[in-house]
Design a protein around this motif. Structure first.
Motif, PDB file in Angstrom:
ATOM      1  N   ARG A 117       0.893  -1.131   0.027  1.00 30.62           N
ATOM      2  CA  ARG A 117      -0.234  -0.196  -0.036  1.00 30.62           C
ATOM      3  C   ARG A 117       0.967   1.300   0.253  1.00 30.62           C
ATOM      4  NH1 ARG A 117      -5.226   0.797   1.743  1.00 30.62           N
ATOM      5  NH2 ARG A 117      -5.400  -1.481   2.633  1.00 30.62           N
ATOM      6  N   GLN A 118       0.640   2.115  -0.831  1.00 26.85           N
ATOM      7  CA  GLN A 118       1.333   3.555  -0.903  1.00 26.85           C
ATOM      8  C   GLN A 118       0.525   4.664  -0.277  1.00 26.85           C
ATOM      9  OE1 GLN A 118       1.800   3.517  -5.228  1.00 26.85           O
ATOM     10  NE2 GLN A 118       3.915   3.527  -4.835  1.00 26.85           N
ATOM     11  N   ARG A 119       1.477   5.530   0.366  1.00 25.76           N
ATOM     12  CA  ARG A 119       0.739   6.735   0.853  1.00 25.76           C
ATOM     13  C   ARG A 119       0.316   7.852  -0.151  1.00 25.76           C
ATOM     14  NH1 ARG A 119       3.946   8.841   6.013  1.00 25.76           N
ATOM     15  NH2 ARG A 119       1.859  10.182   6.190  1.00 25.76           N
ATOM     16  N   CYS A 120      -0.930   8.339  -0.049  1.00 21.99           N
ATOM     17  CA  CYS A 120      -1.094   9.341  -1.013  1.00 21.99           C
ATOM     18  C   CYS A 120      -1.949  10.447  -0.368  1.00 21.99           C
ATOM     19  CB  CYS A 120      -2.121   8.634  -1.861  1.00 21.99           C
ATOM     20  SG  CYS A 120      -2.505   9.568  -3.341  1.00 21.99           S
ATOM     21  N   VAL A 121      -2.053  11.566  -0.908  1.00 20.56           N
ATOM     22  CA  VAL A 121      -2.482  12.873  -0.462  1.00 20.56           C
ATOM     23  C   VAL A 121      -4.210  12.873  -0.778  1.00 20.56           C
ATOM     24  CG1 VAL A 121      -0.530  14.362  -0.673  1.00 20.56           C
ATOM     25  CG2 VAL A 121      -2.145  14.152  -2.766  1.00 20.56           C
ATOM     26  N   ASP A 122      -4.426  12.028  -1.793  1.00 23.27           N
ATOM     27  CA  ASP A 122      -5.887  11.630  -2.047  1.00 23.27           C
ATOM     28  C   ASP A 122      -6.504  10.905  -0.961  1.00 23.27           C
ATOM     29  OD1 ASP A 122      -8.184  10.937  -3.159  1.00 23.27           O
ATOM     30  OD2 ASP A 122      -7.666  11.186  -4.995  1.00 23.27           O
ATOM     31  N   MET A 123      -7.492  11.384  -0.123  1.00 24.11           N
ATOM     32  CA  MET A 123      -8.169  10.436   0.918  1.00 24.11           C
ATOM     33  C   MET A 123      -9.145   9.708   0.465  1.00 24.11           C
ATOM     34  SD  MET A 123      -8.167  13.779   3.762  1.00 24.11           S
ATOM     35  CE  MET A 123      -8.772  12.556   5.054  1.00 24.11           C
ATOM     36  N   VAL A 124      -9.603   9.702  -0.765  1.00 25.05           N
ATOM     37  CA  VAL A 124     -10.499   8.798  -1.505  1.00 25.05           C
ATOM     38  C   VAL A 124      -9.936   7.645  -2.300  1.00 25.05           C
ATOM     39  CG1 VAL A 124     -12.431   8.649  -2.923  1.00 25.05           C
ATOM     40  CG2 VAL A 124     -12.314  10.697  -1.481  1.00 25.05           C
ATOM     41  N   LYS A 125      -8.898   7.777  -2.873  1.00 21.03           N
ATOM     42  CA  LYS A 125      -8.598   6.786  -3.898  1.00 21.03           C
ATOM     43  C   LYS A 125      -7.159   6.308  -3.071  1.00 21.03           C
ATOM     44  CE  LYS A 125     -10.061   8.823  -8.221  1.00 21.03           C
ATOM     45  NZ  LYS A 125      -9.411   8.993  -9.592  1.00 21.03           N
ATOM     46  N   GLN A 126      -7.076   4.905  -3.277  1.00 21.25           N
ATOM     47  CA  GLN A 126      -5.847   4.345  -2.730  1.00 21.25           C
ATOM     48  C   GLN A 126      -5.074   3.727  -3.873  1.00 21.25           C
ATOM     49  OE1 GLN A 126      -6.814   1.711   0.604  1.00 21.25           O
ATOM     50  NE2 GLN A 126      -8.817   2.603   0.907  1.00 21.25           N
ATOM     51  N   TYR A 127      -3.774   3.466  -3.444  1.00 26.50           N
ATOM     52  CA  TYR A 127      -2.895   3.191  -4.637  1.00 26.50           C
ATOM     53  C   TYR A 127      -1.804   2.313  -3.887  1.00 26.50           C
ATOM     54  CZ  TYR A 127      -4.334   7.072  -7.062  1.00 26.50           C
ATOM     55  OH  TYR A 127      -5.097   8.002  -7.979  1.00 26.50           O
ATOM     56  N   ALA A 128      -1.112   1.208  -4.763  1.00 25.28           N
ATOM     57  CA  ALA A 128      -0.255   0.375  -4.372  1.00 25.28           C
ATOM     58  C   ALA A 128       1.015   0.188  -5.286  1.00 25.28           C
ATOM     59  CB  ALA A 128      -1.005  -0.874  -4.103  1.00 25.28           C
ATOM     60  N   ARG A 129       2.021  -0.391  -4.869  1.00 26.37           N
ATOM     61  CA  ARG A 129       3.012  -0.794  -5.489  1.00 26.37           C
ATOM     62  C   ARG A 129       3.174  -2.179  -5.410  1.00 26.37           C
ATOM     63  NH1 ARG A 129       9.016   1.129  -5.959  1.00 26.37           N
ATOM     64  NH2 ARG A 129      10.269  -0.713  -6.165  1.00 26.37           N
ATOM     65  N   VAL A 130       3.232  -2.644  -6.927  1.00 25.36           N
ATOM     66  CA  VAL A 130       3.034  -4.301  -7.024  1.00 25.36           C
ATOM     67  C   VAL A 130       4.412  -4.793  -7.507  1.00 25.36           C
ATOM     68  CG1 VAL A 130       1.781  -6.204  -7.689  1.00 25.36           C
ATOM     69  CG2 VAL A 130       0.717  -4.012  -7.353  1.00 25.36           C
ATOM     70  N   GLU A 131       4.815  -5.753  -6.880  1.00 27.09           N
ATOM     71  CA  GLU A 131       5.964  -6.617  -7.150  1.00 27.09           C
ATOM     72  C   GLU A 131       5.706  -8.164  -7.775  1.00 27.09           C
ATOM     73  OE1 GLU A 131       8.456  -6.767  -3.770  1.00 27.09           O
ATOM     74  OE2 GLU A 131       8.896  -4.546  -3.708  1.00 27.09           O
ATOM     75  N   PHE A 132       6.296  -8.390  -8.888  1.00 26.36           N
ATOM     76  CA  PHE A 132       6.083  -9.666  -9.556  1.00 26.36           C
ATOM     77  C   PHE A 132       7.430 -10.193  -9.632  1.00 26.36           C
ATOM     78  CE2 PHE A 132       2.919  -6.547 -11.090  1.00 26.36           C
ATOM     79  CZ  PHE A 132       1.820  -7.394 -11.037  1.00 26.36           C
ATOM     80  N   ASP A 133       7.361 -11.505  -8.689  1.00 23.36           N
ATOM     81  CA  ASP A 133       8.691 -12.159  -8.731  1.00 23.36           C
ATOM     82  C   ASP A 133       8.433 -13.849  -9.267  1.00 23.36           C
ATOM     83  OD1 ASP A 133      11.151 -13.384  -8.151  1.00 23.36           O
ATOM     84  OD2 ASP A 133      10.767 -13.115  -5.900  1.00 23.36           O
ATOM     85  N   ALA A 134       8.874 -13.768 -10.452  1.00 26.53           N
ATOM     86  CA  ALA A 134       8.806 -15.079 -11.031  1.00 26.53           C
ATOM     87  C   ALA A 134       7.323 -15.801 -10.843  1.00 26.53           C
ATOM     88  CB  ALA A 134       9.604 -16.232 -10.603  1.00 26.53           C
ATOM     89  N   VAL A 135       6.503 -14.655 -11.145  1.00 25.18           N
ATOM     90  CA  VAL A 135       4.855 -15.206 -11.270  1.00 25.18           C
ATOM     91  C   VAL A 135       4.475 -15.940 -12.245  1.00 25.18           C
ATOM     92  CG1 VAL A 135       2.665 -14.200 -11.153  1.00 25.18           C
ATOM     93  CG2 VAL A 135       4.442 -13.056 -10.099  1.00 25.18           C
TER      94      VAL A 135
END
Length: 226
Positions: A117-135
């Motif tokens: 989960r990433q911090r964001c100034v938007d209090m309504v939408k949420q964002y994320a950093r997603v890692e793919f490791d040999a998926v």
């Protein structure tokens, strides 16, 4: 989208709509019929995992890779600013293959997928950093053919842009309305602020800009719809 912007309503409208634009237009959309039905019914949340860390929006030139395996593909890479990433059940991931950019439908609970989960100034939408490791994903996870993928990505980009523009129109409309109402209610030297000519001119300018914003957006929507 305009009403969501006007009311600051929560919900993954943008990412779900963008993913649907890719799935329904894909030449192998029958392979993803169950996902399409679940997205339309609101039973599943999806997001377009296309942005990457430290890069401008480059949907046609992903750094993430997809290597062919005996059973399908192996995905490696990192996606950044994935809207609704913390809530998403599936991700439409752009990756580089030997045949050019491709897109793959990947479950967020698949082995090797990590969502931060990433911090964001938007209090309504949420964002994320997603890692793919040999998926590991099956060949059926691919969305569209290699030849069709650039066209799908372009279409998704257009859908995302017009939704963002429409949401902005709603925001500006609400804020301008609140500003004018405040100027009518607030008094200075015994007169409403809105009665001063200098402010009237500024409100008139902002109103024209708002009308232009809506007209440009409606024109863009017509072009994309066509």
């Amino acid at each position: 989208a305009e009403e969501i912007g006007r009311t600051v309503a929560p919900g993954p409208l943008h990412p779900v709509s963008t993913v649907l634009a890719g799935l329904v237009d894909a030449d192998n959309h029958d392979d993803h019929a169950d996902t399409i039905d679940a997205l339309v019914a609101g039973q599943t949340v999806a997001s377009w995992a296309v942005d990457e860390p430290g890069r401008a929006f480059s949907p046609h030139d992903p750094l993430s890779t997809a290597q062919v395996t005996a059973g399908g593909y192996r995905l490696d890479g990192v996606k950044d600013r994935v809207e609704a990433g913390p809530q998403a059940d599936v991700l439409l991931v752009t990756a580089r293959t030997d045949d050019g950019p491709r897109q793959f439908l990947v479950s967020t609970d698949a082995r090797g997928v990590t969502v931060h989960r990433q911090r964001c100034v938007d209090m309504v939408k949420q964002y994320a950093r997603v890692e793919f490791d040999a998926v590991e994903v099956a060949a059926a996870a691919a969305v569209g053919s290699a030849d069709q993928t650039p066209e799908l990505i372009e279409r998704q980009s257009h859908i995302a842009m017009v939704l963002q523009c429409a949401e902005t129109v709603g925001m500006l409309d609400a804020v301008l309305g609140m500003t004018i109402a405040w100027a009518r209610d607030r008094h200075s030297f015994g007169r409403p602020l809105a009665s001063y000519q200098a402010l009237k001119h500024r409100f008139a300018d902002m109103t024209m800009w708002q009308h232009a914003c809506r007209a440009i957006t409606e024109g863009a929507v017509d072009e994309v719809a066509a």
